[in-house]
Motif scaffolding. Structure first.
Motif, PDB file in Angstrom:
ATOM      1  N   GLY A 123       0.941  -1.254  -0.348  1.00 29.01           N
ATOM      2  CA  GLY A 123       0.157   0.128   0.232  1.00 29.01           C
ATOM      3  C   GLY A 123       0.832   0.898   0.147  1.00 29.01           C
ATOM      4  O   GLY A 123       0.081   2.129   0.394  1.00 29.01           O
ATOM      5  N   MET A 124       1.999   1.067  -0.301  1.00 28.91           N
ATOM      6  CA  MET A 124       2.750   2.142  -0.739  1.00 28.91           C
ATOM      7  C   MET A 124       3.775   2.906  -1.803  1.00 28.91           C
ATOM      8  O   MET A 124       4.556   1.391  -1.698  1.00 28.91           O
ATOM      9  N   GLY A 125       3.351   3.168  -2.753  1.00 27.63           N
ATOM     10  CA  GLY A 125       4.480   3.440  -3.980  1.00 27.63           C
ATOM     11  C   GLY A 125       5.007   4.746  -3.965  1.00 27.63           C
ATOM     12  O   GLY A 125       5.068   4.963  -3.313  1.00 27.63           O
ATOM     13  N   LEU A 126       4.819   5.285  -5.317  1.00 25.38           N
ATOM     14  CA  LEU A 126       5.581   6.961  -5.645  1.00 25.38           C
ATOM     15  C   LEU A 126       4.790   8.002  -4.559  1.00 25.38           C
ATOM     16  O   LEU A 126       5.681   8.547  -4.366  1.00 25.38           O
ATOM     17  N   ASN A 127       3.776   7.510  -3.575  1.00 21.60           N
ATOM     18  CA  ASN A 127       3.683   8.518  -3.066  1.00 21.60           C
ATOM     19  C   ASN A 127       4.809   8.477  -1.346  1.00 21.60           C
ATOM     20  O   ASN A 127       4.558   9.405   0.005  1.00 21.60           O
ATOM     21  N   LEU A 128       5.037   7.459  -1.093  1.00 19.63           N
ATOM     22  CA  LEU A 128       6.430   7.514  -0.682  1.00 19.63           C
ATOM     23  C   LEU A 128       6.962   8.768  -0.715  1.00 19.63           C
ATOM     24  O   LEU A 128       8.200   9.274  -0.105  1.00 19.63           O
ATOM     25  N   ILE A 129       7.537   9.097  -2.015  1.00 18.12           N
ATOM     26  CA  ILE A 129       8.450  10.444  -2.361  1.00 18.12           C
ATOM     27  C   ILE A 129       6.763  11.219  -1.817  1.00 18.12           C
ATOM     28  O   ILE A 129       7.253  12.630  -1.671  1.00 18.12           O
ATOM     29  N   ASN A 130       5.931  11.164  -2.945  1.00 18.37           N
ATOM     30  CA  ASN A 130       5.002  12.567  -2.813  1.00 18.37           C
ATOM     31  C   ASN A 130       4.350  12.946  -1.496  1.00 18.37           C
ATOM     32  O   ASN A 130       3.951  14.131  -1.933  1.00 18.37           O
ATOM     33  N   GLY A 131       3.942  12.266  -1.212  1.00 21.34           N
ATOM     34  CA  GLY A 131       3.846  12.204   0.763  1.00 21.34           C
ATOM     35  C   GLY A 131       2.148  12.145  -0.016  1.00 21.34           C
ATOM     36  O   GLY A 131       2.035  11.565  -1.479  1.00 21.34           O
ATOM     37  N   LEU A 132       1.246  12.244   0.681  1.00 19.04           N
ATOM     38  CA  LEU A 132      -0.228  11.744   1.174  1.00 19.04           C
ATOM     39  C   LEU A 132      -1.650  12.870   0.626  1.00 19.04           C
ATOM     40  O   LEU A 132      -1.393  13.959   1.704  1.00 19.04           O
ATOM     41  N   ALA A 133      -2.189  13.070  -0.888  1.00 16.11           N
ATOM     42  CA  ALA A 133      -2.341  14.393  -1.077  1.00 16.11           C
ATOM     43  C   ALA A 133      -3.879  14.774   0.183  1.00 16.11           C
ATOM     44  O   ALA A 133      -3.555  16.006   1.072  1.00 16.11           O
ATOM     45  N   ASP A 134      -4.455  14.191   0.407  1.00 15.17           N
ATOM     46  CA  ASP A 134      -5.968  13.640   1.338  1.00 15.17           C
ATOM     47  C   ASP A 134      -5.530  13.854   2.828  1.00 15.17           C
ATOM     48  O   ASP A 134      -6.373  13.791   4.072  1.00 15.17           O
ATOM     49  N   GLY A 135      -4.031  14.087   2.582  1.00 12.83           N
ATOM     50  CA  GLY A 135      -3.446  14.121   5.553  1.00 12.83           C
ATOM     51  C   GLY A 135      -4.422  15.480   5.862  1.00 12.83           C
ATOM     52  O   GLY A 135      -4.901  15.139   6.670  1.00 12.83           O
ATOM     53  N   ASN A 136      -5.012  16.686   5.302  1.00 15.12           N
ATOM     54  CA  ASN A 136      -5.133  17.464   6.185  1.00 15.12           C
ATOM     55  C   ASN A 136      -6.363  17.639   6.249  1.00 15.12           C
ATOM     56  O   ASN A 136      -7.176  17.898   7.276  1.00 15.12           O
ATOM     57  N   ASP A 137      -7.472  16.367   4.856  1.00 13.98           N
ATOM     58  CA  ASP A 137      -8.751  15.789   5.270  1.00 13.98           C
ATOM     59  C   ASP A 137      -8.676  15.108   5.691  1.00 13.98           C
ATOM     60  O   ASP A 137      -9.579  15.290   6.728  1.00 13.98           O
ATOM     61  N   ILE A 138      -7.698  13.779   6.532  1.00 19.12           N
ATOM     62  CA  ILE A 138      -8.104  13.190   7.071  1.00 19.12           C
ATOM     63  C   ILE A 138      -7.910  13.209   8.635  1.00 19.12           C
ATOM     64  O   ILE A 138      -8.685  13.238   9.754  1.00 19.12           O
TER      65      ILE A 138
END
Length: 256
Positions: A123-138
């Motif tokens: 459950g972790m691909g390129l967003n290991l580098i790019n980060g999580l876009a939905d974090g603030n919404d979570i």
């Protein structure tokens, strides 16, 4: 559950089976039991001749749950995992991490390659580098007065999951603030241990596996058919591929 103390925090863990050790690092808002026991991973690994070690990350499960965001960087949680290995007197282990746990696993493999035989990033691909876009919404969803107030689909998904697991939502919000710290592309290139990157075909949170695999010296990708981020965790294809990967990189009987 047994526990140990590191960095002033009491962290819970469990050990099952005998054989080469496999450290299991769970995802955000989950726990060792929810992520690895309830999904059949511990049974799968012990049945294949491995020792399965589950850790409740800080802020989760039966471990301490501070509300300070400064205590949840992935580098700190990677050191928790290392401290558990020291506590158990384990010199070297395979590590399987899912989602946030995969990020923690990456930082562990980067900082302490001599302690890591191979890794599985679930459950972790390129967003290991790019980060999580939905974090603030979570974060906003975790702190909202009621589920009915939420419209963002990912925020609702994690709020429901957090309520289902009886989590400390303020600790999780603090965790989300800093645990999503990206890993530098140059650091990913320095992860030299064998790595399997396993992502559901319908997973919209992980990022693509291919570009991440291309950065690593010994990376390989697995797409788990018809699974999204939540439903890929205990998938039988994921388990079978992991055991096959271990058979080549971390066998229960060392190849002479």
């Amino acid at each position: 559950m047994p526990s140990f103390t590191t960095s002033g925090l009491s962290l819970a863990y469990e050990v099952a089976g005998e054989g080469p050790p496999v450290l299991l690092v769970h995802g955000f808002a989950s726990s060792g039991k929810v992520n690895w026991v309830d999904t059949g991973w511990v049974e799968t690994l012990t049945g294949a001749g491995y020792m399965a070690i589950t850790l409740d990350n800080r802020g989760h499960g039966q471990s301490d749950k501070p509300h300070d965001p400064e205590l949840y960087y992935p580098t700190q949680m990677a050191e928790d995992a290392l401290a558990l290995l020291d506590h158990l007197k384990i010199e070297r282990t395979a590590v399987i991490g899912y989602s946030m746990g995969a990020r923690i696993t990456a930082f562990l493999a980067f900082a302490h390659p001599e302690r890591v035989a191979c890794v599985v990033f679930g459950g972790m691909g390129l967003n290991l580098i790019n980060g999580l876009a939905d974090g603030n919404d979570i974060i906003a969803g975790l702190r909202a007065p009621a589920l009915a107030d939420l419209t963002h689909p990912t925020a609702r998904q994690f709020r429901i999951f957090a309520d289902h697991t009886g989590s400390d939502r303020e600790a999780l919000a603090a965790c989300m603030e800093t645990s999503r710290q990206p890993m530098a592309r140059a650091d990913v290139r320095r992860i030299h241990v064998p790595a399997l990157v396993a992502i559901g075909s319908e997973d919209e949170m992980a990022g693509s596996p291919g570009p991440l695999v291309e950065l690593m010296l010994q990376g390989e990708a697995l797409v788990i058919p018809k699974r999204d981020h939540m439903r890929a965790t205990g998938d039988k294809v994921f388990k079978a591929a992991t055991l096959e990967f271990f058979g080549r990189t971390y066998p229960t009987i060392p190849v002479s």
